[in-house]
Design a protein around this motif. Structure first.
Motif, mmCIF file in Angstrom:
data_model
loop_
_atom_site.group_PDB
_atom_site.id
_atom_site.type_symbol
_atom_site.label_atom_id
_atom_site.label_comp_id
_atom_site.label_asym_id
_atom_site.label_seq_id
_atom_site.Cartn_x
_atom_site.Cartn_y
_atom_site.Cartn_z
ATOM 1 N N PRO A 177 -7.064 -0.434 -3.130
ATOM 2 C CA PRO A 177 -7.825 -0.340 -4.312
ATOM 3 C C PRO A 177 -9.196 -0.172 -4.114
ATOM 4 N N SER A 222 -10.305 3.506 -4.402
ATOM 5 C CA SER A 222 -9.839 4.269 -5.601
ATOM 6 C C SER A 222 -10.751 5.395 -6.170
ATOM 7 N N PHE A 270 2.449 0.966 -3.597
ATOM 8 C CA PHE A 270 2.214 2.329 -2.968
ATOM 9 C C PHE A 270 1.577 2.180 -1.573
ATOM 10 N N HIS A 318 -1.242 7.560 -12.800
ATOM 11 C CA HIS A 318 -2.171 7.247 -11.704
ATOM 12 C C HIS A 318 -2.294 8.251 -10.825
ATOM 13 N N GLY A 354 -0.031 -2.064 -8.524
ATOM 14 C CA GLY A 354 0.446 -0.434 -8.315
ATOM 15 C C GLY A 354 -0.246 -0.037 -6.849
ATOM 16 N N TYR A 355 -1.280 -0.481 -6.766
ATOM 17 C CA TYR A 355 -1.980 0.020 -5.289
ATOM 18 C C TYR A 355 -1.027 -0.799 -4.270
ATOM 19 N N SER A 356 -0.826 -2.025 -4.290
ATOM 20 C CA SER A 356 -0.012 -2.799 -3.263
ATOM 21 C C SER A 356 1.271 -2.217 -3.292
ATOM 22 N N LYS A 407 -1.781 1.683 -1.096
ATOM 23 C CA LYS A 407 -2.919 2.073 -1.197
ATOM 24 C C LYS A 407 -4.065 1.063 -1.353
ATOM 25 N N THR A 426 -4.172 7.939 -8.352
ATOM 26 C CA THR A 426 -4.771 7.281 -6.951
ATOM 27 C C THR A 426 -3.434 6.720 -6.058
ATOM 28 N N THR A 427 -2.317 6.439 -6.763
ATOM 29 C CA THR A 427 -1.197 5.826 -6.102
ATOM 30 C C THR A 427 -0.024 6.797 -5.937
ATOM 31 N N ASN A 428 0.077 7.795 -6.823
ATOM 32 C CA ASN A 428 0.918 8.990 -6.866
ATOM 33 C C ASN A 428 0.483 10.000 -5.898
#
Length: 365
Positions: free
Chosen positions: A126, A129, A122, A82, A118-120, A124, A84-86
């Motif tokens: 969505p 994105s 970390f 990812h 995953g967004y939630s 972030k 976006t979230t890493n």
């Protein structure tokens, strides 16, 4: 051309026994599958990143690092990690570390991720994105490619001042990057701009959907000065289930298809196979359908197959890999290379070629 297997590492109950593999069992099966992929003469094993229950690969670099120690030739990749979230700093350092530990047998496929979990997890949004993808990848490239410390000011993370990511990539050249996408034209643009590979998942949608995305990537590759669009670096996914008799393949796979996390509850097996690259039948039918990918999308450099989804027993998965190695991949290698025009690369760029290209770029004009 590179052929291999990719997995989403799902923990789906076996439809016949009702048993769900626990974390230990599923993780061990991934290692066994990777070793079997290498033994079967295939080139690549790739795992996805997930941060919700029902999947075991929340830490792909850890899993791939362990597999690197249990294999000697196999190329290792994500499918996807990812972007976006890493955090880009952690990505830069983790994948450079994996590059070192694996004797440079690693590349990485980045993508936005299609799960809200995953967004939630970390923190972030969505809805941002695409912007996260662009900004995070721009920072990651600077952290990998610039020899000196990096100063950075962006929208989504704290500024960096005179920061150097460690360890440094092997020979100053980072792992080769693929950008995976199922629907986002901005991802095709990012891949083309940086001269990276573009990987079309190619298991969910009709071919016309992916033709548009790949054609856009090829057009933008040429626009950004990397060469003719025919030389762009393309990878494709695909999903197969095989038996010596096609009726046996359909009969055996249907119960798993009907409950598969990415398929179940939708179109019938027959309808889905007609509309998408899913192939359920004999090895000869897999070869025949996979060869149409070259006709639809142009010459490409990497083909990965999904073979372990939906709770299939490990024994069955290993049988699928054996059939790929013995019957499918040799036929595809021969026929695809015979069709490939001169001047179109058969493999993604090697580390040596990219080191040489970097040296040329650094020479004074």
């Amino acid at each position: 051309m590179q052929f291999g297997v990719f997995t989403v590492a799902d923990q789906t109950p076996d439809v016949h026994t009702g048993k769900t593999p626990d974390d230990v069992e599923r993780m061990r099966s991934l290692v066994t599958i990777a070793q079997h992929v290498e033994a079967a003469g295939l080139d690549v094993f790739a795992i996805g990143e997930h941060h919700e229950t029902g999947f075991v690969t929340s830490s792909p670099t850890t899993v791939l690092g362990y597999i690197a120690g249990r294999t000697s030739r196999l190329r290792l990749s994500t499918s996807i990690a990812h972007i976006t979230t890493n955090d880009p700093v952690k990505l830069a350092e983790d994948y450079a570390t994996l590059q070192l530990l694996s004797d440079d047998r690693v590349d990485v496929m980045f993508g936005r991720g299609n799960s809200m979990a995953g967004y939630s997890a970390f923190g972030k949004d969505p809805r941002a994105s695409v912007q996260l993808t662009v900004e995070n990848y721009q920072l990651l490239r600077r952290l990998w490619d610039e020899d000196g410390p990096v100063d950075w000011q962006g929208q989504f993370r704290n500024p960096l001042h005179q920061f150097t990511a460690t360890p440094r990539p092997v020979d100053g050249v980072a792992p080769f990057v693929w950008h995976g996408s199922i629907r986002t034209p901005e991802v095709a643009e990012i891949a083309a701009y940086f001269g990276d590979g573009y990987f079309a998942n190619n298991i969910f949608w009709p071919k016309e959907h992916y033709i548009r995305l790949i054609d856009l990537y090829r057009e933008r590759w040429e626009h950004h000065g990397h060469g003719p669009g025919s030389t762009a670096v393309v990878g494709l996914g695909g999903h197969v289930f095989m038996r010596k008799n096609s009726q046996d393949a359909v009969r055996e796979f249907r119960p798993y298809f009907d409950v598969a996390p990415v398929y179940g509850g939708g179109p019938s097996l027959e309808e889905f196979a007609r509309q998408t690259p899913l192939t359920v039948g004999t090895p000869e039918q897999v070869v025949e359908k996979t060869l149409t990918f070259q006709e639809f999308f142009g010459d490409y450099q990497r083909q990965l197959f999904l073979v372990d989804h939906a709770g299939l027993p490990l024994k069955t998965v290993l049988e699928q890999i054996d059939m790929l190695g013995e019957h499918v991949v040799p036929a595809l290698r021969k026929e695809m290379e015979a069709r490939r025009p001169a001047g179109v690369p058969s493999d993604p760029p090697s580390h040596a070629s990219r080191v040489a290209a970097r040296a040329r770029q650094s020479q004074p004009a």
